[in-house]
Design a protein around this motif. Structure first.
Motif, PDB file in Angstrom:
ATOM      1  N   PRO A 194       0.819  -1.222   0.000  1.00 31.56           N
ATOM      2  CA  PRO A 194       0.000   0.000   0.000  1.00 31.56           C
ATOM      3  C   PRO A 194       0.848   1.264   0.000  1.00 31.56           C
ATOM      4  O   PRO A 194       2.060   1.217   0.251  1.00 31.56           O
ATOM      5  CB  PRO A 194      -0.788  -0.120   1.310  1.00 31.56           C
ATOM      6  CG  PRO A 194       0.106  -0.925   2.211  1.00 31.56           C
ATOM      7  CD  PRO A 194       0.851  -1.881   1.312  1.00 31.56           C
ATOM      8  N   ASP A 195       0.203   2.400  -0.274  1.00 30.36           N
ATOM      9  CA  ASP A 195       0.902   3.672  -0.159  1.00 30.36           C
ATOM     10  C   ASP A 195       1.139   3.980   1.319  1.00 30.36           C
ATOM     11  O   ASP A 195       0.748   3.207   2.203  1.00 30.36           O
ATOM     12  CB  ASP A 195       0.121   4.788  -0.859  1.00 30.36           C
ATOM     13  CG  ASP A 195      -1.282   4.983  -0.285  1.00 30.36           C
ATOM     14  OD1 ASP A 195      -1.543   4.522   0.858  1.00 30.36           O
ATOM     15  OD2 ASP A 195      -2.125   5.581  -0.973  1.00 30.36           O
ATOM     16  N   GLU A 196       1.787   5.102   1.607  1.00 31.33           N
ATOM     17  CA  GLU A 196       2.199   5.396   2.980  1.00 31.33           C
ATOM     18  C   GLU A 196       0.996   5.486   3.932  1.00 31.33           C
ATOM     19  O   GLU A 196       1.045   4.961   5.050  1.00 31.33           O
ATOM     20  CB  GLU A 196       2.996   6.701   3.023  1.00 31.33           C
ATOM     21  CG  GLU A 196       3.536   7.069   4.397  1.00 31.33           C
ATOM     22  CD  GLU A 196       4.427   5.994   5.007  1.00 31.33           C
ATOM     23  OE1 GLU A 196       4.498   5.917   6.244  1.00 31.33           O
ATOM     24  OE2 GLU A 196       5.042   5.227   4.238  1.00 31.33           O
ATOM     25  N   ALA A 197      -0.067   6.155   3.497  1.00 28.75           N
ATOM     26  CA  ALA A 197      -1.251   6.272   4.357  1.00 28.75           C
ATOM     27  C   ALA A 197      -1.878   4.903   4.613  1.00 28.75           C
ATOM     28  O   ALA A 197      -2.294   4.599   5.737  1.00 28.75           O
ATOM     29  CB  ALA A 197      -2.271   7.212   3.717  1.00 28.75           C
ATOM     30  N   GLY A 198      -1.921   4.090   3.583  1.00 24.21           N
ATOM     31  CA  GLY A 198      -2.460   2.738   3.744  1.00 24.21           C
ATOM     32  C   GLY A 198      -1.579   1.884   4.634  1.00 24.21           C
ATOM     33  O   GLY A 198      -2.085   1.086   5.438  1.00 24.21           O
ATOM     34  N   ARG A 199      -0.271   2.057   4.511  1.00 22.14           N
ATOM     35  CA  ARG A 199       0.658   1.264   5.326  1.00 22.14           C
ATOM     36  C   ARG A 199       0.511   1.610   6.803  1.00 22.14           C
ATOM     37  O   ARG A 199       0.523   0.730   7.672  1.00 22.14           O
ATOM     38  CB  ARG A 199       2.090   1.518   4.868  1.00 22.14           C
ATOM     39  CG  ARG A 199       3.120   0.579   5.503  1.00 22.14           C
ATOM     40  CD  ARG A 199       4.537   1.023   5.196  1.00 22.14           C
ATOM     41  NE  ARG A 199       4.840   2.297   5.840  1.00 22.14           N
ATOM     42  CZ  ARG A 199       5.195   2.411   7.119  1.00 22.14           C
ATOM     43  NH1 ARG A 199       5.288   1.328   7.884  1.00 22.14           N
ATOM     44  NH2 ARG A 199       5.453   3.599   7.641  1.00 22.14           N
ATOM     45  N   GLN A 200       0.363   2.900   7.101  1.00 16.90           N
ATOM     46  CA  GLN A 200       0.206   3.313   8.493  1.00 16.90           C
ATOM     47  C   GLN A 200      -1.073   2.745   9.095  1.00 16.90           C
ATOM     48  O   GLN A 200      -1.078   2.271  10.239  1.00 16.90           O
ATOM     49  CB  GLN A 200       0.204   4.843   8.583  1.00 16.90           C
ATOM     50  CG  GLN A 200       1.557   5.483   8.278  1.00 16.90           C
ATOM     51  CD  GLN A 200       1.524   6.995   8.428  1.00 16.90           C
ATOM     52  OE1 GLN A 200       0.534   7.562   8.872  1.00 16.90           O
ATOM     53  NE2 GLN A 200       2.617   7.648   8.042  1.00 16.90           N
ATOM     54  N   LEU A 201      -2.165   2.778   8.326  1.00 21.91           N
ATOM     55  CA  LEU A 201      -3.428   2.220   8.814  1.00 21.91           C
ATOM     56  C   LEU A 201      -3.295   0.723   9.038  1.00 21.91           C
ATOM     57  O   LEU A 201      -3.785   0.178  10.039  1.00 21.91           O
ATOM     58  CB  LEU A 201      -4.549   2.498   7.806  1.00 21.91           C
ATOM     59  CG  LEU A 201      -5.920   1.896   8.150  1.00 21.91           C
ATOM     60  CD1 LEU A 201      -6.430   2.426   9.481  1.00 21.91           C
ATOM     61  CD2 LEU A 201      -6.925   2.183   7.035  1.00 21.91           C
ATOM     62  N   LEU A 202      -2.625   0.049   8.135  1.00 24.43           N
ATOM     63  CA  LEU A 202      -2.454  -1.395   8.260  1.00 24.43           C
ATOM     64  C   LEU A 202      -1.615  -1.749   9.480  1.00 24.43           C
ATOM     65  O   LEU A 202      -1.923  -2.710  10.201  1.00 24.43           O
ATOM     66  CB  LEU A 202      -1.815  -1.957   6.983  1.00 24.43           C
ATOM     67  CG  LEU A 202      -1.675  -3.479   6.901  1.00 24.43           C
ATOM     68  CD1 LEU A 202      -3.020  -4.160   7.085  1.00 24.43           C
ATOM     69  CD2 LEU A 202      -1.072  -3.879   5.553  1.00 24.43           C
ATOM     70  N   MET A 203      -0.583  -0.984   9.744  1.00 27.09           N
ATOM     71  CA  MET A 203       0.249  -1.233  10.910  1.00 27.09           C
ATOM     72  C   MET A 203      -0.536  -1.035  12.207  1.00 27.09           C
ATOM     73  O   MET A 203      -0.423  -1.810  13.158  1.00 27.09           O
ATOM     74  CB  MET A 203       1.468  -0.302  10.900  1.00 27.09           C
ATOM     75  CG  MET A 203       2.499  -0.591   9.817  1.00 27.09           C
ATOM     76  SD  MET A 203       3.249  -2.247   9.939  1.00 27.09           S
ATOM     77  CE  MET A 203       2.262  -3.154   8.757  1.00 27.09           C
ATOM     78  N   GLN A 204      -1.344   0.016  12.246  1.00 24.30           N
ATOM     79  CA  GLN A 204      -2.171   0.268  13.424  1.00 24.30           C
ATOM     80  C   GLN A 204      -3.173  -0.869  13.637  1.00 24.30           C
ATOM     81  O   GLN A 204      -3.368  -1.338  14.768  1.00 24.30           O
ATOM     82  CB  GLN A 204      -2.919   1.594  13.269  1.00 24.30           C
ATOM     83  CG  GLN A 204      -2.017   2.817  13.235  1.00 24.30           C
ATOM     84  CD  GLN A 204      -2.768   4.077  12.834  1.00 24.30           C
ATOM     85  OE1 GLN A 204      -3.995   4.081  12.672  1.00 24.30           O
ATOM     86  NE2 GLN A 204      -2.025   5.170  12.653  1.00 24.30           N
ATOM     87  N   ALA A 205      -3.777  -1.319  12.546  1.00 28.39           N
ATOM     88  CA  ALA A 205      -4.767  -2.389  12.645  1.00 28.39           C
ATOM     89  C   ALA A 205      -4.114  -3.709  13.029  1.00 28.39           C
ATOM     90  O   ALA A 205      -4.686  -4.490  13.799  1.00 28.39           O
ATOM     91  CB  ALA A 205      -5.498  -2.540  11.314  1.00 28.39           C
ATOM     92  N   ALA A 206      -2.922  -3.959  12.496  1.00 29.17           N
ATOM     93  CA  ALA A 206      -2.236  -5.210  12.809  1.00 29.17           C
ATOM     94  C   ALA A 206      -1.952  -5.316  14.301  1.00 29.17           C
ATOM     95  O   ALA A 206      -2.061  -6.393  14.892  1.00 29.17           O
ATOM     96  CB  ALA A 206      -0.931  -5.296  12.014  1.00 29.17           C
TER      97      ALA A 206
END
Length: 253
Positions: A194-206
């Motif tokens: 994912p792009d940076e915004a998507g990566r940050q959301l994914l990390m938070q969700a993980a």
């Protein structure tokens, strides 16, 4: 070939249709994954490259359901018996349906269960966490009333949806796979990062949802598919957010 081994070819003719198998919830482990004195493929192999539909999912015996974990992960099933060791293909699209609780009315307006929320929690707990982790989309569907049936049809009909799906599948085939479900390793990183915004959301969700490594990679595949359906080249925050919404199931974290 699977149908031939199972003795299911109609007058010896090869079928060109993708299989659809819907075994009853009383099916045994051998019936679902294969076995017998003369080893035969089970339902998960008979549905290879097609759909395996399990209705009333919690009513299946738990060991029987857990026997599907390996085939769903690897795309094949190994049947080991004293007189034979056979590997059958088992790359299926698993679709399952279940009521929210034993009485089937949990969450409906005006309905009060005598056992309270525990009824739904215990019923859904019949499905093991590792099996749920292998099911990418968890969708809660509200009960349909008679008034709902009288509403006008949706703005996007089934034919239009089918065209979008077909277009997305054609895009996925250019990646050297039949579908995004087969993306792995370098291909998964290349096409689904994912792009940076998507990566940050994914990390938070993980961290919040305590995603397993399997759940993390499956999330990326789902997000990549959502992006394909919308015609997006890059997996963005909105695609990650939608994929995350499908990891939830009533009463389960």
């Amino acid at each position: 070939m699977v149908q031939s081994v199972a003795g299911l070819l109609d007058s010896g003719r090869i079928s060109r249709s993708r299989p659809f198998r819907a075994p009853h919830h009383s099916a045994s482990m051998a019936a679902l994954t294969g076995g017998g004195l003369k080893v035969r493929p089970g339902e998960v192999s008979l549905a290879h490259l097609g759909v395996l539909f399990l209705d009333e999912l919690p009513e299946f015996q738990r060991p029987v359901l857990d026997s599907l974990r390996q085939p769903l992960e690897t795309g094949h099933v190994d049947v080991a018996r004293a007189n034979a060791h056979v590997t059958f293909p088992a790359r299926v699209q698993l679709i399952a349906a279940m009521n929210p609780c034993r009485c089937g009315h949990a969450g409906e307006p005006g309905h009060v269960c005598a056992r309270g929320p525990r009824c739904a929690t215990e019923y859904q707990a019949r499905i093991s966490g590792p099996l749920l982790d292998r099911i990418d989309l968890h969708v809660e569907v509200a009960a349909v009333s008679a008034m709902d049936m009288a509403l006008p049809p949706a703005s996007e009909g089934s034919e239009a949806v089918a065209q979008r799906v077909a277009a997305a599948r054609r895009v996925q085939e250019t990646r050297g796979v039949r579908s995004n479900a087969e993306l792995d390793g370098d291909k998964l990183e290349h096409y689904a990062s994912p792009d940076e915004a998507g990566r940050q959301l994914l990390m938070q969700a993980a961290e919040k949802l305590r995603l397993s490594a399997r759940g993390y990679t499956r999330m990326l595949r789902v997000a990549r598919t959502i992006a394909d359906l919308s015609g997006a080249e890059t997996v963005g925050r909105v695609h990650i957010a939608e994929a995350l919404s499908y990891r939830q199931i009533a009463g389960r974290a």
